[in-house]
Design a protein around this motif. Sequence first.
Motif, short mmCIF file in Angstrom:
data_model
loop_
_atom_site.label_atom_id
_atom_site.label_comp_id
_atom_site.label_asym_id
_atom_site.label_seq_id
_atom_site.Cartn_x
_atom_site.Cartn_y
_atom_site.Cartn_z
N ALA A 419 -14.03 42.47 14.09
CA ALA A 419 -12.93 41.97 14.69
C ALA A 419 -11.61 41.93 13.95
N HIS A 420 -10.41 41.92 14.46
CA HIS A 420 -9.26 42.06 13.67
C HIS A 420 -7.92 41.10 14.52
N ALA A 421 -7.59 40.16 13.68
CA ALA A 421 -6.74 39.41 13.90
C ALA A 421 -5.22 39.76 14.09
N GLY A 422 -4.84 40.90 13.30
CA GLY A 422 -3.64 41.30 13.08
C GLY A 422 -3.11 41.67 11.66
N PRO A 423 -1.99 42.18 11.42
CA PRO A 423 -1.05 42.87 12.60
C PRO A 423 -1.50 44.12 13.09
N PHE A 424 -0.57 44.58 13.77
CA PHE A 424 -0.99 45.93 14.68
C PHE A 424 0.45 46.95 14.40
N ALA A 425 0.18 48.09 14.40
CA ALA A 425 1.28 49.24 14.03
C ALA A 425 1.24 50.06 15.25
N VAL A 426 2.23 49.69 16.01
CA VAL A 426 2.31 50.38 17.43
C VAL A 426 3.18 51.73 17.01
N ILE A 427 2.77 52.96 17.57
CA ILE A 427 3.40 54.20 17.27
C ILE A 427 3.42 55.04 18.31
N ASP A 428 4.75 55.88 18.38
CA ASP A 428 4.87 56.94 19.45
C ASP A 428 5.58 58.12 18.59
N VAL A 429 5.22 59.25 19.63
CA VAL A 429 5.88 60.38 18.93
C VAL A 429 6.42 61.16 20.34
N GLU A 430 7.38 61.81 19.98
CA GLU A 430 8.10 62.89 20.74
C GLU A 430 7.69 64.21 20.13
N THR A 431 7.39 65.21 21.30
CA THR A 431 7.03 66.60 20.58
C THR A 431 7.78 67.57 21.15
N THR A 432 7.32 69.01 20.54
CA THR A 432 8.28 70.22 20.97
C THR A 432 7.37 70.81 22.24
N GLY A 433 6.05 70.25 22.47
CA GLY A 433 5.24 70.60 23.42
C GLY A 433 4.02 69.88 23.58
#
Length: 770
Positions: A419-433
């Motif tokens: 189990a994990h109570a936090g924190p969380f690292a939300v990630i997003d990327v934009e790419t060339t393709g």
Amino acid sequence: MGLRIGTSLRAGPFRLGLSTRGISMSAGLPGFRIGSGPRGNYVSVGIGGIRYRATIAGGGRRPARRTTAGAQVPSNPPVGGAVPMQDTTGRDAAALDPTGPGDLVAQLNTAQARHLLWPWVAAGLFVAMLLTAVVPPLAAAILLAGPFAVAWVWQWERAKRTVVAFYEVDGAVADWFGTLTNGFPALGTLGGAWRIQQSGAIHDTHERKVNSGAGNLVTRASARFALAPPATLTTNIDVPTLSCGDDALLFLPDRVLVRSGKRWSDVTYADLRVSADASRFIESGPVPRDGRQVDTTWQYVNVKGGPDRRFRDNRQLPVMLYGRLEITSRTGLWWIVDCSRLDAAQWLAGALRPPMAPPIAPPRTQAPLTQHRAPAVQTAPRQQTAPRQAAPAAFAAPGRRGPLFAYAGLLSRSPALRAHAGPFAVIDVETTGLCAAAGDRIVEIAIARVEPNGRIMEEFATLVNPQGRDTGPVFIHGITNDAVEDAPRFRDIAAEVVRRLDGCVLVAHNAAFEERFLAAELERAGLRMGPVPALCTLWLARQVMRTPNHKLSTLARHAGIPMPDAHAALGDVRAVAALMPRLFALQRDALGYPCPPHDSVALRLPPTTPVRPRTRAAGIRRGTDGWMSSILARLPMSAADAGDADAERYLSCLSDALADGRIVGDEARALAGLAGSAGFGSTQVAALNQRFLESMREAAFEDDVLTVDELKQLRAAAAALGVPGYFDDLRADEAPSVAAGRQAARQRRCGNCRTPGHYRSTCPELMVAR
């Protein structure tokens, strides 16, 4: 004078005409008649010997506009029509041999070939009502029951003419198809798209002169990109569709359906050939709003390419750079589509190449509902079109370990998970393709450290220089080559990215996509990480939310989460952070992870020089709160400290913008560009705005008097910067007589409690209230 032979038949208000020109039909009363014939639809009105007849627009298929194409392509009509034209539409569906699996095409053709019965039922009831007019009770019964009978027949017939197909796609094909459907709506916002239907080379000198010096002539018709398949096909997935008139291409996970009017065929992706190239086109009509003009020419040119002085109305025409998309197959399919943006055509050409994967099983289809269907199903076809939950992608399967991530699962099904109570690292990327293995690179990355309740504690966002590669689909993510020219390389920020994952479970929507690109970029940077615990919100949403699809924009709209800047890395991160606690609330079973959170200390990262990020405020709008509020809302919470040179440039631009007391669109974009190039976050920009307002306060009190006009200017500037109450502590016509009084008047007072020495943003009363 030509010979015309004809006759006509009459039945009450209806008239049927037969002649050598064709068949015509009309209906009406004396003095007023509506009809349709070989010359189109018309309305005729006559009274007192005077007759007026007008043609109704839209009576037939309009011919496509003739334009010129090739090295330079004008859109003015050719003179004389001497250019031989070649058809460029290939085979239609009736002549195209199906190559896809299963009998889906046969069922679609069978359903489409069925004749409509409800118009005949409606006509029969109308005639019956006229014949029974002498019996009022019977006529009234037909009038009341008729609409219900027609509606029942229409619904029953609609079910018979519908083919239902259910798809269950997983693995790499699911990731590819999800990316295709996510990017397709952006194609629908293009300024223009046209299908080339005919083409002819211009060799004659006269034709070249009167066609703006172009080397080719084309006939084109408007095309449309959408996620809206024809009503004949009902499926549980979004279907990217390219249509032009009655013709369409439907891109399914296992094949491309080809529609020509009422006929259907298909082509497998193995037989499909897609290419994209630049096309110069000379426009004589409206220029697309997102088109790129690269040159100009004249409507009529001389042999040297200059204006022909013999034509008085000669005018200049823009030469546009379009993207030409060509879709062909060995069986005879041929679509040539011009897009107003070159990057859009290039993106779609790359997106229509699915990954090499085991063949997809043919979709489970339901034949048209006339083939051995129970009456209950025939009367309730909507029950068959309810969307089914597709299987999750293989790389995001519960407990699976990918090349970088170890995915979450349910504790009740696997006690070995933690189990994990936090924190969380939300990630997003934009790419060339779409394919990291083919060398596509990250051009923007955003990471937010988030508590389980969705509160964002800190943010990091920056553009990334892809090191010589084109940024790719600008029409989707809005990142140009110029924007990333001075941005840091990924290897320069790799250590910062790794450190921001410390002690966190990584969260992403369709996390398999982020995983492939992060793994490839970290390998290039020489960093090797152990497995990182990860949660894919796409997988979790499929477990707990029943929506038409599970794209992030659809889930956000369903949950009431605003997404003003979708397809910007920071905007998507914030949407996922807001969506995450709602998914946790719907998930009854506790989640567990196969490995502990990441610890960057164990990696012994080499010391690195701090790198200034390159932030951006994507998609700023004035809205109800003003331009500056939009800029602050789209920048990360904090980033690089403001250097003296960067601060002075920003303050100088801000001073010019507020010279008239307000900020307009171009000025706001200039300010956002300066903030992004300096790597500022919202905290730094707000501090500079406050510094500017304080300098205005000092200037206003130089003569120890605050006039009404000066106070108006101060408050107008504060309102433009999104802090309308900043000068609430000031009053006009204050003229302190002693130095202490002057100092008290100049001193900043809190806009909330009026106490000097602190600002409203740090007021103790408001901090307690928060």
